[in-house]
Design a protein around this motif. Structure first.
Motif, PDB file in Angstrom:
ATOM      1  N   VAL A  82     -35.601  -0.262   9.562  1.00  0.00           N
ATOM      2  CA  VAL A  82     -35.066  -1.626   9.488  1.00  0.00           C
ATOM      3  C   VAL A  82     -33.833  -1.580   8.590  1.00  0.00           C
ATOM      4  N   HIS A 105     -39.189   0.113  -0.611  1.00  0.00           N
ATOM      5  CA  HIS A 105     -38.561  -0.155  -1.918  1.00  0.00           C
ATOM      6  C   HIS A 105     -39.601  -0.676  -2.912  1.00  0.00           C
ATOM      7  N   GLN A 144     -43.028  -6.856  10.191  1.00  0.00           N
ATOM      8  CA  GLN A 144     -43.499  -5.686   9.433  1.00  0.00           C
ATOM      9  C   GLN A 144     -45.020  -5.510   9.485  1.00  0.00           C
ATOM     10  N   ARG A 173     -49.452 -18.740   2.583  1.00  0.00           N
ATOM     11  CA  ARG A 173     -50.678 -17.998   2.914  1.00  0.00           C
ATOM     12  C   ARG A 173     -51.871 -18.584   2.169  1.00  0.00           C
ATOM     13  N   SER A 201     -38.116   0.737   5.474  1.00  0.00           N
ATOM     14  CA  SER A 201     -37.601  -0.626   5.264  1.00  0.00           C
ATOM     15  C   SER A 201     -37.488  -0.888   3.770  1.00  0.00           C
ATOM     16  N   GLY A 215     -41.298  -3.562  -2.954  1.00  0.00           N
ATOM     17  CA  GLY A 215     -41.458  -4.998  -3.216  1.00  0.00           C
ATOM     18  C   GLY A 215     -42.959  -5.276  -3.175  1.00  0.00           C
ATOM     19  N   TRP A 216     -43.429  -6.289  -3.909  1.00  0.00           N
ATOM     20  CA  TRP A 216     -44.880  -6.459  -4.001  1.00  0.00           C
ATOM     21  C   TRP A 216     -45.514  -6.770  -2.656  1.00  0.00           C
ATOM     22  N   SER A 217     -44.856  -7.598  -1.812  1.00  0.00           N
ATOM     23  CA  SER A 217     -45.476  -7.912  -0.524  1.00  0.00           C
ATOM     24  C   SER A 217     -45.607  -6.655   0.318  1.00  0.00           C
ATOM     25  N   SER A 218     -44.563  -5.836   0.350  1.00  0.00           N
ATOM     26  CA  SER A 218     -44.647  -4.596   1.125  1.00  0.00           C
ATOM     27  C   SER A 218     -45.730  -3.688   0.549  1.00  0.00           C
ATOM     28  N   GLU A 228     -49.084  -5.104   1.611  1.00  0.00           N
ATOM     29  CA  GLU A 228     -49.260  -4.979   3.068  1.00  0.00           C
ATOM     30  C   GLU A 228     -49.579  -3.537   3.464  1.00  0.00           C
ATOM     31  N   TRP A 272     -34.443  -6.419  11.808  1.00  0.00           N
ATOM     32  CA  TRP A 272     -35.628  -7.066  11.214  1.00  0.00           C
ATOM     33  C   TRP A 272     -36.789  -6.874  12.173  1.00  0.00           C
ATOM     34  N   CYS A 273     -37.973  -6.698  11.663  1.00  0.00           N
ATOM     35  CA  CYS A 273     -39.135  -6.538  12.552  1.00  0.00           C
ATOM     36  C   CYS A 273     -40.288  -7.368  12.016  1.00  0.00           C
ATOM     37  N   TYR A 327     -41.790   4.955   9.142  1.00  0.00           N
ATOM     38  CA  TYR A 327     -41.202   3.603   9.097  1.00  0.00           C
ATOM     39  C   TYR A 327     -40.398   3.447   7.803  1.00  0.00           C
ATOM     40  N   GLY A 340     -37.077  -4.135   2.548  1.00  0.00           N
ATOM     41  CA  GLY A 340     -37.309  -5.552   2.285  1.00  0.00           C
ATOM     42  C   GLY A 340     -36.147  -6.439   2.684  1.00  0.00           C
ATOM     43  N   SER A 341     -36.158  -7.648   2.135  1.00  0.00           N
ATOM     44  CA  SER A 341     -35.211  -8.654   2.615  1.00  0.00           C
ATOM     45  C   SER A 341     -33.909  -8.699   1.830  1.00  0.00           C
ATOM     46  N   MET A 342     -33.869  -8.098   0.648  1.00  0.00           N
ATOM     47  CA  MET A 342     -32.687  -8.279  -0.189  1.00  0.00           C
ATOM     48  C   MET A 342     -31.896  -7.025  -0.493  1.00  0.00           C
TER      49      MET A 342
END
Ligand code: UDP
Length: 473
Positions: free
Chosen positions: A307, A357, A342, A26, A278, A359-362, A365, A339-340, A276, A280-282
């Motif tokens: 998700v 959860h 997000q 980014r 979710s 996570g910093w990106s979530s 966002e 997965w979507c 919604y 995250g990824s882990m």
């Protein structure tokens, strides 16, 4: 004078981990759109992934990609053997990166090398090649400050094993022990604690620390660091899409395929009606967590999009499964996907609230999208991000674990109703919209992010290449 007039060329370096690669990409795109030449060096795994998804050849070539080995075979299970992986990044990958930089500098004059804060040793590679170094810090500025103070001023931290302990740090609300990032705890994996301590040591060797957060969100914290080791907020570092702008440099490294039919499903829901969920990824949910969230969702009677990402191959934790009664009863009320996209989901007008959860990106966002949250953190920086979301940004509520270590179904239901329909819901939504605006404004001409970004470019453009060493700055 724009960067175009000065031929600024930046070398960015990160290992191929989605959470680390995304912020680098980014930032790379933003630099490119401002006339800076960017070479992005990452590990061979990314090349393999891009070949698999057939995205390598089709990429826009405005970002020059280079690959180096992290010292392990492509088949090596890095998640399972995380300590070995980190050791290899520290040693073998550093050597391989150095060879690559030797080759690249034959034909390129780099004004700066930007390394990921979690791979701090690569600052030495920059110094060895006489390139000024910057670190990209892709978590909250609050976490930056906590790590800094923990390793530089440990006396500010009382006994971390006392659950009633309170930590007082400049620019921050009082922090309970439960609000601190878990990587500083004695019970934590020593490998992570060492990594964070190395990060802090390397701060003395870099000229710039660039933070992906928004100045206005963490103003007091950022100001409190200004006389120590300043952090330049260049965020929100999110997709332009979240800021209502067009993507001018299309470039992606996708690990999972988004089930985009969920967007069509959202199109058919009422505005501000969908919950919604979710993690995250882990994160891998236990059976009890799955059961309680499913029961809470059902009782709240709100439409939902969940998700439920299957665990990665080789994951050692026993993953919970969606209860069969839930799969039957959810029809017509909610949707479960693996997965979507997000960011598209968060920007959809049907979405009312996000159980995250943290996570910093979530976290970033959801703030940029103006969506209130139910914070359900577990470890690492998520615990502090939950504190920021609920007590500093004030855009949501936090759910807490019961005595069995899991949030109860009743609490899940109660929190959903509270944040969507409760007495404080209007205030929370109002605040979320205010922060959404503040984040957008930071990126506009004259905004804090734009100002800091330009300052960074001006400084690296002035910097002569092949300086003697950055160790003494
Ligand atoms: N994400 C996504 N689709 C999903 C779930 C997550 O695109 O279904 C993205 C999300 O937008 C974010 C990232 O994955 O950019 C998750 O990062 P975060 O720091 O929140 O959590 P982590 O996965 O690192 O625990």
């Amino acid at each position: 004078m724009s960067a175009d007039d000065r031929e600024v060329h930046v070398l960015m370096v990160t290992a191929a981990m989605q959470g680390q690669l995304n912020p680098m990409l980014r930032f790379a795109k933003r630099l490119v759109s401002n006339g800076v030449h960017v070479t992005l060096a990452t590990t061979e795994l990314a090349r393999q992934r891009m070949l698999k998804h057939n995205t390598l050849s089709s990429q826009n070539t405005t970002i020059q990609l280079e690959f180096f080995s992290d010292g392990l075979s492509l088949e090596f299970d890095r998640e399972k053997n995380f300590e070995l992986f980190v050791e290899s990044l520290r040693t073998k990958a550093s050597r391989n990166l150095s060879y690559l930089v030797s080759n690249l500098t034959k034909n390129n004059n780099f004004s700066c090398m930007i390394v990921n804060g979690f791979m701090p040793w690569w600052v030495d590679v920059a110094a060895d090649h006489g390139i000024p170094a910057a670190m990209l810090w892709n978590q909250a500025s609050a976490i930056y400050s906590i790590y800094y103070h923990y390793f530089k001023h440990p006396n500010l931290f009382p006994d971390l094993e006392n659950p009633n302990g309170i930590v007082e740090l400049p620019g921050m609300p009082l922090l309970k022990i439960e609000d601190l990032p878990s990587f500083i705890f004695p019970t934590e994996n020593a490998c992570m604690t060492k990594l964070v301590s190395e990060f802090v040591q390397y701060l003395d060797k870099v000229k710039w620390v660039l933070g992906v957060s928004v100045y206005e969100l963490e103003k007091n914290i950022v100001n409190s660091m200004a006389s120590l080791t300043p952090i330049l907020s260049i965020g929100p570092l999110v997709s332009p899409f979240l800021l209502g702008k067009e993507e001018t440099v299309p470039f992606k490294v996708d690990m999972w395929t988004a089930e985009d039919y969920c967007i069509e499903w959202l199109d058919n829901q009422l505005p501000s009606s969908v919950f919604y969920v979710s993690f995250g990824s882990m994160k891998v949910l236990s059976q009890k967590q799955m059961d309680n969230i499913a029961t809470g969702l059902k009782k709240s009677n709100k439409p939902f999009l969940w998700v439920a990402k299957p665990p990665e191959k080789g994951c050692e934790m026993k993953a919970g499964e969606l209860p069969s009664w839930f799969l039957e009863e959810k029809e017509g009320i909610g949707l479960v996907v693996k997965w979507c996209s997000q960011e598209k989901v968060l920007m959809h007008q049907a979405v009312a609230c996000f159980m995250t959860h943290c996570g910093w990106s979530s976290t970033l966002e959801t703030v940029v999208a103006g969506v209130p949250v139910i914070a359900y953190p577990e470890w690492t920086d998520q615990l502090t991000n939950a504190k920021l979301l609920t007590d500093v940004f004030k855009v949501g509520v936090r759910i807490r674990n019961g005595e069995d270590g899991v949030a109860s179904a009743e609490d899940v239901e109660r929190r959903i109703v509270e944040v969507i329909d409760g007495p404080g819901a209007v205030e929370i939504k109002k605040r979320a919209m205010e922060l959404k605006e503040a984040a957008k404004e930071a990126m506009e001409v004259g905004g804090s992010s734009e100002h800091n970004f330009n300052q960074f470019i001006d400084e690296i453009a002035r910097k002569p290449c092949h300086t003697e060493s950055t160790h003494d700055v």
